[in-house]
Design a protein around this motif. Structure first.
Motif, mmCIF file in Angstrom:
data_model
loop_
_atom_site.group_PDB
_atom_site.id
_atom_site.type_symbol
_atom_site.label_atom_id
_atom_site.label_comp_id
_atom_site.label_asym_id
_atom_site.label_seq_id
_atom_site.Cartn_x
_atom_site.Cartn_y
_atom_site.Cartn_z
ATOM 1 N N GLY A 296 0.816 -1.212 0.000
ATOM 2 C CA GLY A 296 0.000 0.000 0.000
ATOM 3 C C GLY A 296 0.850 1.262 0.000
ATOM 4 N N VAL A 297 1.952 1.236 0.735
ATOM 5 C CA VAL A 297 2.868 2.386 0.754
ATOM 6 C C VAL A 297 3.468 2.595 -0.632
ATOM 7 C CG1 VAL A 297 5.064 3.222 1.672
ATOM 8 C CG2 VAL A 297 3.389 2.228 3.204
ATOM 9 N N ARG A 298 3.843 1.503 -1.279
ATOM 10 C CA ARG A 298 4.428 1.585 -2.616
ATOM 11 C C ARG A 298 3.419 2.133 -3.630
ATOM 12 N NH1 ARG A 298 9.218 -0.608 -4.075
ATOM 13 N NH2 ARG A 298 9.382 -1.730 -2.120
ATOM 14 N N GLN A 299 2.178 1.661 -3.552
ATOM 15 C CA GLN A 299 1.130 2.145 -4.462
ATOM 16 C C GLN A 299 0.825 3.619 -4.185
ATOM 17 O OE1 GLN A 299 -0.360 0.737 -7.052
ATOM 18 N NE2 GLN A 299 0.869 -1.115 -6.819
ATOM 19 N N THR A 300 0.800 4.003 -2.912
ATOM 20 C CA THR A 300 0.565 5.403 -2.560
ATOM 21 C C THR A 300 1.672 6.289 -3.115
ATOM 22 O OG1 THR A 300 -0.557 4.713 -0.547
ATOM 23 C CG2 THR A 300 0.224 6.976 -0.623
ATOM 24 N N HIS A 301 2.910 5.816 -3.025
ATOM 25 C CA HIS A 301 4.043 6.581 -3.542
ATOM 26 C C HIS A 301 3.919 6.777 -5.061
ATOM 27 C CE1 HIS A 301 8.114 8.160 -3.120
ATOM 28 N NE2 HIS A 301 8.407 7.575 -4.260
ATOM 29 N N ARG A 302 3.501 5.733 -5.746
ATOM 30 C CA ARG A 302 3.311 5.854 -7.209
ATOM 31 C C ARG A 302 2.212 6.847 -7.540
ATOM 32 N NH1 ARG A 302 3.413 -0.445 -8.016
ATOM 33 N NH2 ARG A 302 5.660 -0.778 -8.060
ATOM 34 N N GLY A 303 1.101 6.764 -6.832
ATOM 35 C CA GLY A 303 -0.004 7.698 -7.073
ATOM 36 C C GLY A 303 0.386 9.128 -6.774
ATOM 37 N N LEU A 304 1.112 9.325 -5.693
ATOM 38 C CA LEU A 304 1.573 10.673 -5.347
ATOM 39 C C LEU A 304 2.532 11.222 -6.388
ATOM 40 C CD1 LEU A 304 2.130 10.265 -1.512
ATOM 41 C CD2 LEU A 304 0.453 11.747 -2.620
ATOM 42 N N SER A 305 3.348 10.355 -6.972
ATOM 43 C CA SER A 305 4.279 10.847 -7.991
ATOM 44 C C SER A 305 3.528 11.316 -9.237
ATOM 45 C CB SER A 305 5.296 9.769 -8.351
ATOM 46 O OG SER A 305 4.668 8.690 -9.005
ATOM 47 N N ILE A 306 2.446 10.645 -9.569
ATOM 48 C CA ILE A 306 1.625 11.091 -10.707
ATOM 49 C C ILE A 306 0.976 12.434 -10.391
ATOM 50 C CG2 ILE A 306 -0.460 10.572 -12.040
ATOM 51 C CD1 ILE A 306 0.333 7.587 -11.737
ATOM 52 N N ILE A 307 0.418 12.572 -9.181
ATOM 53 C CA ILE A 307 -0.210 13.828 -8.773
ATOM 54 C C ILE A 307 0.820 14.957 -8.757
ATOM 55 C CG2 ILE A 307 -1.325 15.012 -6.839
ATOM 56 C CD1 ILE A 307 -2.654 12.318 -6.179
ATOM 57 N N PHE A 308 2.014 14.672 -8.235
ATOM 58 C CA PHE A 308 3.073 15.683 -8.196
ATOM 59 C C PHE A 308 3.446 16.134 -9.608
ATOM 60 C CE2 PHE A 308 7.665 16.591 -8.352
ATOM 61 C CZ PHE A 308 7.682 17.735 -7.568
ATOM 62 N N THR A 309 3.606 15.189 -10.511
ATOM 63 C CA THR A 309 3.957 15.523 -11.895
ATOM 64 C C THR A 309 2.878 16.387 -12.541
ATOM 65 O OG1 THR A 309 5.182 13.458 -12.074
ATOM 66 C CG2 THR A 309 4.585 14.557 -14.133
ATOM 67 N N LEU A 310 1.620 16.044 -12.314
ATOM 68 C CA LEU A 310 0.529 16.825 -12.892
ATOM 69 C C LEU A 310 0.475 18.245 -12.324
ATOM 70 C CD1 LEU A 310 -2.304 14.149 -13.042
ATOM 71 C CD2 LEU A 310 -0.953 15.071 -14.938
ATOM 72 N N THR A 311 0.749 18.389 -11.041
ATOM 73 C CA THR A 311 0.730 19.740 -10.467
ATOM 74 C C THR A 311 1.896 20.589 -10.974
ATOM 75 O OG1 THR A 311 1.885 18.947 -8.497
ATOM 76 C CG2 THR A 311 -0.514 19.101 -8.366
ATOM 77 N N VAL A 312 3.045 19.970 -11.211
ATOM 78 C CA VAL A 312 4.174 20.723 -11.769
ATOM 79 C C VAL A 312 3.871 21.141 -13.206
ATOM 80 C CG1 VAL A 312 6.589 20.548 -12.471
ATOM 81 C CG2 VAL A 312 5.888 19.732 -10.234
ATOM 82 N N ILE A 313 3.283 20.238 -13.989
ATOM 83 C CA ILE A 313 2.896 20.578 -15.364
ATOM 84 C C ILE A 313 1.865 21.701 -15.362
ATOM 85 C CG2 ILE A 313 1.679 19.701 -17.399
ATOM 86 C CD1 ILE A 313 3.082 16.996 -16.852
ATOM 87 N N ALA A 314 0.886 21.618 -14.451
ATOM 88 C CA ALA A 314 -0.119 22.684 -14.356
ATOM 89 C C ALA A 314 0.528 24.006 -13.957
ATOM 90 C CB ALA A 314 -1.190 22.299 -13.342
ATOM 91 N N ASN A 315 1.539 23.942 -13.117
ATOM 92 C CA ASN A 315 2.247 25.149 -12.714
ATOM 93 C C ASN A 315 2.911 25.815 -13.913
ATOM 94 O OD1 ASN A 315 3.641 27.094 -11.298
ATOM 95 N ND2 ASN A 315 4.396 25.692 -9.751
ATOM 96 N N PHE A 316 3.628 25.037 -14.715
ATOM 97 C CA PHE A 316 4.283 25.602 -15.896
ATOM 98 C C PHE A 316 3.275 26.073 -16.936
ATOM 99 C CE2 PHE A 316 8.053 23.330 -14.321
ATOM 100 C CZ PHE A 316 8.977 24.357 -14.433
ATOM 101 N N ALA A 317 2.177 25.349 -17.096
ATOM 102 C CA ALA A 317 1.153 25.769 -18.050
ATOM 103 C C ALA A 317 0.516 27.090 -17.618
ATOM 104 C CB ALA A 317 0.084 24.683 -18.186
#
Length: 70
Positions: A6-27
């Motif tokens: 569960g920790v590993r899956q949470t880490h993967r999901g958080l990395s996707i959310i983090f990437t999307l927020t950084v992309i939204a920031n640059f956009a």
């Protein structure tokens, strides 16, 4: 072992959310110029949670070795 998965899956999901927020920031910077503060700081909560789960996964082999695990 289910908790660690569960920790590993949470880490993967958080990395996707983090990437999307950084992309939204640059956009937002490209479209508006100076983005609002909530857009600038939106990557920080997933980043701090990724720090916690990443440290958990980093130290997991060392604690398992001490308990007699593989």
């Amino acid at each position: 072992m289910s908790f660690n998965k569960g920790v590993r899956q949470t880490h993967r999901g958080l990395s996707i959310i983090f990437t999307l927020t950084v992309i939204a920031n640059f956009a937002t910077m490209a479209a508006v110029g100076e983005p609002p503060m909530w857009v600038v700081y939106s990557p920080l909560p997933p980043l701090f949670l990724m720090l916690a789960t990443g440290l958990w996964m980093f130290f997991l082999p060392y604690t398992a070795r001490g308990r007699g695990g593989s």
